[in-house]
Structures are given as C-alpha cells and as structure tokens.
Design a protein around this motif. Structure first.
Motif, PDB file in Angstrom:
ATOM      1  N   ASN A  99      68.978  38.128  81.426  1.00 36.08           N
ATOM      2  CA  ASN A  99      68.484  38.098  80.052  1.00 36.08           C
ATOM      3  C   ASN A  99      69.584  38.428  79.056  1.00 36.08           C
ATOM      4  O   ASN A  99      69.325  38.931  77.964  1.00 36.08           O
ATOM      5  N   VAL A 100      70.831  38.159  79.425  1.00 36.63           N
ATOM      6  CA  VAL A 100      71.959  38.414  78.537  1.00 36.63           C
ATOM      7  C   VAL A 100      71.730  37.700  77.205  1.00 36.63           C
ATOM      8  O   VAL A 100      71.258  36.556  77.170  1.00 36.63           O
ATOM      9  N   PRO A 101      72.010  38.356  76.064  1.00 34.35           N
ATOM     10  CA  PRO A 101      71.874  37.688  74.767  1.00 34.35           C
ATOM     11  C   PRO A 101      72.692  36.399  74.716  1.00 34.35           C
ATOM     12  O   PRO A 101      73.849  36.365  75.164  1.00 34.35           O
ATOM     13  N   LEU A 102      72.089  35.346  74.160  1.00 34.61           N
ATOM     14  CA  LEU A 102      72.716  34.026  74.204  1.00 34.61           C
ATOM     15  C   LEU A 102      72.511  33.302  72.873  1.00 34.61           C
ATOM     16  O   LEU A 102      71.390  33.184  72.392  1.00 34.61           O
ATOM     17  N   ILE A 103      73.622  32.867  72.294  1.00 35.21           N
ATOM     18  CA  ILE A 103      73.604  32.085  71.056  1.00 35.21           C
ATOM     19  C   ILE A 103      74.023  30.668  71.392  1.00 35.21           C
ATOM     20  O   ILE A 103      75.075  30.450  72.000  1.00 35.21           O
ATOM     21  N   MET A 104      73.215  29.699  70.994  1.00 31.55           N
ATOM     22  CA  MET A 104      73.555  28.308  71.246  1.00 31.55           C
ATOM     23  C   MET A 104      74.181  27.687  70.001  1.00 31.55           C
ATOM     24  O   MET A 104      73.772  27.981  68.869  1.00 31.55           O
ATOM     25  N   LEU A 105      75.175  26.808  70.231  1.00 28.83           N
ATOM     26  CA  LEU A 105      75.830  26.073  69.155  1.00 28.83           C
ATOM     27  C   LEU A 105      75.436  24.606  69.268  1.00 28.83           C
ATOM     28  O   LEU A 105      75.466  24.034  70.361  1.00 28.83           O
ATOM     29  N   THR A 106      75.055  23.999  68.158  1.00 32.61           N
ATOM     30  CA  THR A 106      74.671  22.596  68.183  1.00 32.61           C
ATOM     31  C   THR A 106      75.294  21.852  67.016  1.00 32.61           C
ATOM     32  O   THR A 106      75.375  22.382  65.903  1.00 32.61           O
ATOM     33  N   ALA A 107      75.748  20.632  67.281  1.00 34.66           N
ATOM     34  CA  ALA A 107      76.301  19.788  66.218  1.00 34.66           C
ATOM     35  C   ALA A 107      75.216  18.951  65.576  1.00 34.66           C
ATOM     36  O   ALA A 107      75.465  18.234  64.617  1.00 34.66           O
ATOM     37  N   ARG A 108      73.999  19.056  66.091  1.00 34.91           N
ATOM     38  CA  ARG A 108      72.882  18.262  65.579  1.00 34.91           C
ATOM     39  C   ARG A 108      71.881  19.172  64.871  1.00 34.91           C
ATOM     40  O   ARG A 108      71.412  20.149  65.437  1.00 34.91           O
ATOM     41  N   ALA A 109      71.590  18.833  63.632  1.00 35.43           N
ATOM     42  CA  ALA A 109      70.596  19.599  62.879  1.00 35.43           C
ATOM     43  C   ALA A 109      69.203  19.074  63.228  1.00 35.43           C
ATOM     44  O   ALA A 109      68.450  18.599  62.382  1.00 35.43           O
ATOM     45  N   ASP A 110      68.884  19.149  64.480  1.00 38.64           N
ATOM     46  CA  ASP A 110      67.638  18.594  65.004  1.00 38.64           C
ATOM     47  C   ASP A 110      66.724  19.744  65.409  1.00 38.64           C
ATOM     48  O   ASP A 110      67.066  20.529  66.291  1.00 38.64           O
ATOM     49  N   GLU A 111      65.566  19.852  64.752  1.00 43.95           N
ATOM     50  CA  GLU A 111      64.674  20.965  65.041  1.00 43.95           C
ATOM     51  C   GLU A 111      64.192  20.942  66.486  1.00 43.95           C
ATOM     52  O   GLU A 111      63.969  21.987  67.091  1.00 43.95           O
ATOM     53  N   ASP A 112      64.023  19.736  67.048  1.00 48.69           N
ATOM     54  CA  ASP A 112      63.571  19.652  68.432  1.00 48.69           C
ATOM     55  C   ASP A 112      64.606  20.239  69.380  1.00 48.69           C
ATOM     56  O   ASP A 112      64.269  20.891  70.371  1.00 48.69           O
ATOM     57  N   ASP A 113      65.895  20.008  69.099  1.00 52.18           N
ATOM     58  CA  ASP A 113      66.954  20.610  69.908  1.00 52.18           C
ATOM     59  C   ASP A 113      66.896  22.126  69.826  1.00 52.18           C
ATOM     60  O   ASP A 113      67.034  22.832  70.831  1.00 52.18           O
ATOM     61  N   THR A 114      66.693  22.629  68.612  1.00 51.12           N
ATOM     62  CA  THR A 114      66.624  24.073  68.420  1.00 51.12           C
ATOM     63  C   THR A 114      65.459  24.672  69.189  1.00 51.12           C
ATOM     64  O   THR A 114      65.589  25.692  69.876  1.00 51.12           O
ATOM     65  N   LEU A 115      64.305  24.046  69.077  1.00 50.59           N
ATOM     66  CA  LEU A 115      63.123  24.551  69.769  1.00 50.59           C
ATOM     67  C   LEU A 115      63.302  24.499  71.274  1.00 50.59           C
ATOM     68  O   LEU A 115      62.868  25.412  71.981  1.00 50.59           O
ATOM     69  N   LEU A 116      63.935  23.444  71.787  1.00 51.22           N
ATOM     70  CA  LEU A 116      64.187  23.373  73.224  1.00 51.22           C
ATOM     71  C   LEU A 116      65.062  24.536  73.661  1.00 51.22           C
ATOM     72  O   LEU A 116      64.822  25.166  74.688  1.00 51.22           O
TER      73      LEU A 116
END
Length: 228
Positions: free
Chosen positions: A73-90
């Motif tokens: 459960n290590v804290p995890l920040i994801m980086l995305t080049a797409r401003a896609d809400e579906d990607d964020t929710l996934l």
C-alpha cells in the motif's frame, strides 16, 4: 523527513528534473525507465513513495500499479499525459493515491509528494490523538495503519485509509465530497465527484459486510454510521 522515492519515467529530461527537486528536498531517489525495471527495483529496496508514469515501455503504469497493489500500500502518484477523466478514474480504481497531468510544475508535484509522505509517515499526520478507532466491528490502529473488520485484516491504500478514518472520526456527520477532496488531496486537486465516488466504492468493497457503515446522503455527501 528523508524518504526513498522511486521515479518511474522513460523521459530522461523530465526524470532528471524531478530527481533534482526530490534530492534538494532531502530525499533519496531511485530511478526506473520502464515498468519491468520499476518492479525489480521495488522488490529489492525499501520504497516510501512511487511516482509512476502511465505510458511506459514493456509494462505500462496500469500494470505496474496493479502488481504493486497486490502486495503493498505504498503511496503512489500517477503521471499522465492525457487529460482524460477515465484514465484518472482507472488509476484510482487500481489503487493510485493521487495523479498529476503533464505538463506539470515540479514544485506542485513536490507539494503532492510532501503531503502524502507527511500524512502517511509523520506522527503529525494522524487524524486522531488516540491510537485506535473502533466502531461496528471496524478496528483501526493508527501507529501501524492496520485495519481489521470483525478481526480479519483488510488491505487499504493510503487514500482509502485516510477516507475511512476521516469518516469514522466524524460519526453521523455528513461529509461533503468537497470536504473529502480538500482533506485528502488538498485545495489544488483538480478531480471531481467521480474521483471520490471511485474511492468510496473500492473502500466499501473491502469493508465487506460492513460496507453499509458508509452511508451515501444523496446530493450531500457521505457519513459514517456505526456503533462503538
């Protein structure tokens, strides 16, 4: 508070910039350029936080996040080049604690890192002066961040733990989605109600037969209803 942070980013220049900011903040930094290397490093080292790009060679960020969440459960920040809400929710559904959309300001990313580290590892980040919270068969032990339901251990991500304890410490009080976003992610967070809904759904699933302790108040938010 020096911690070890793993940066998983295949863009060399961007990875070096983030690395320099983290080093200047006093952290140790590990680097990976693809998903397979990230998993190997994670297995070999004690890592306190991961900054994980989604678009990676060999294994993408989704796959890396999914595999890490099977054991940690290590804290995890994801980086995305797409401003896609579906990607964020996934990403949130797979267990990410936060996300940052490219292009981003390194100081903003550093602020996200600091908030996660402070709330996860610093005593000042506890939501209570007590060591434990107990209600409706749900037992939270703050020093170890251990959560049990009717005596059975359940595995929560950092964000799920923060949401659960925030609701439990305010029993019977309606907490709006905006309050949850401000408390858990901070004022600069750009997500929406669906972000909160996704985490609540995951949390309820893990609580099993205690899921109904978290009550949805239509057009208002959520509240925790339980018995000591």
């Amino acid at each position: 508070m020096q911690k070890t942070i793993l940066i998983v980013e295949d863009e060399d220049i961007l990875r070096e910039i983030v690395k320099d900011y983290l080093l200047n903040a006093g952290h140790e930094v590990l680097e990976a350029v693809d998903g397979s290397e990230a998993l190997a490093i994670f297995e070999e080292h004690e890592v306190h936080l991961i900054i994980l790009d989604i678009m990676l060679p060999e294994l993408d960020g989704w796959s890396v996040c999914r595999r890490i969440r099977k054991t940690s459960n290590v804290p995890l920040i994801m980086l995305t080049a797409r401003a896609d809400e579906d990607d964020t929710l996934l990403g949130f559904e797979l267990g990410a604690d936060d996300y940052v959309t490219k292009p981003y300001s390194p100081p903003i990313l550093l602020a996200r890192v600091k908030r996660l580290l402070d709330s996860r590892y610093s005593p000042a980040g506890k939501l209570s002066n007590e060591d434990t919270l107990i209600s409706s068969g749900i037992h939270v032990h703050f020093p170890s961040r251990k959560v049990t339901v009717d005596g059975e251990n359940i595995s929560l991500t950092h964000t799920e733990f923060e949401i659960l304890t925030y609701l439990m410490q305010n029993p019977g009080i309606i907490i709006t989605r905006e309050q949850l976003i401000t408390k858990i992610w901070g004022y600069e967070f750009t997500g929406d109600d669906r972000t909160v809904n996704s985490h609540i759904r995951n949390l309820r699933h893990k609580l099993g037969n205690k899921a109904n302790s978290i009550v949805t108040v239509i057009r208002a938010g959520y509240k925790f209803e339980g018995n000591a």
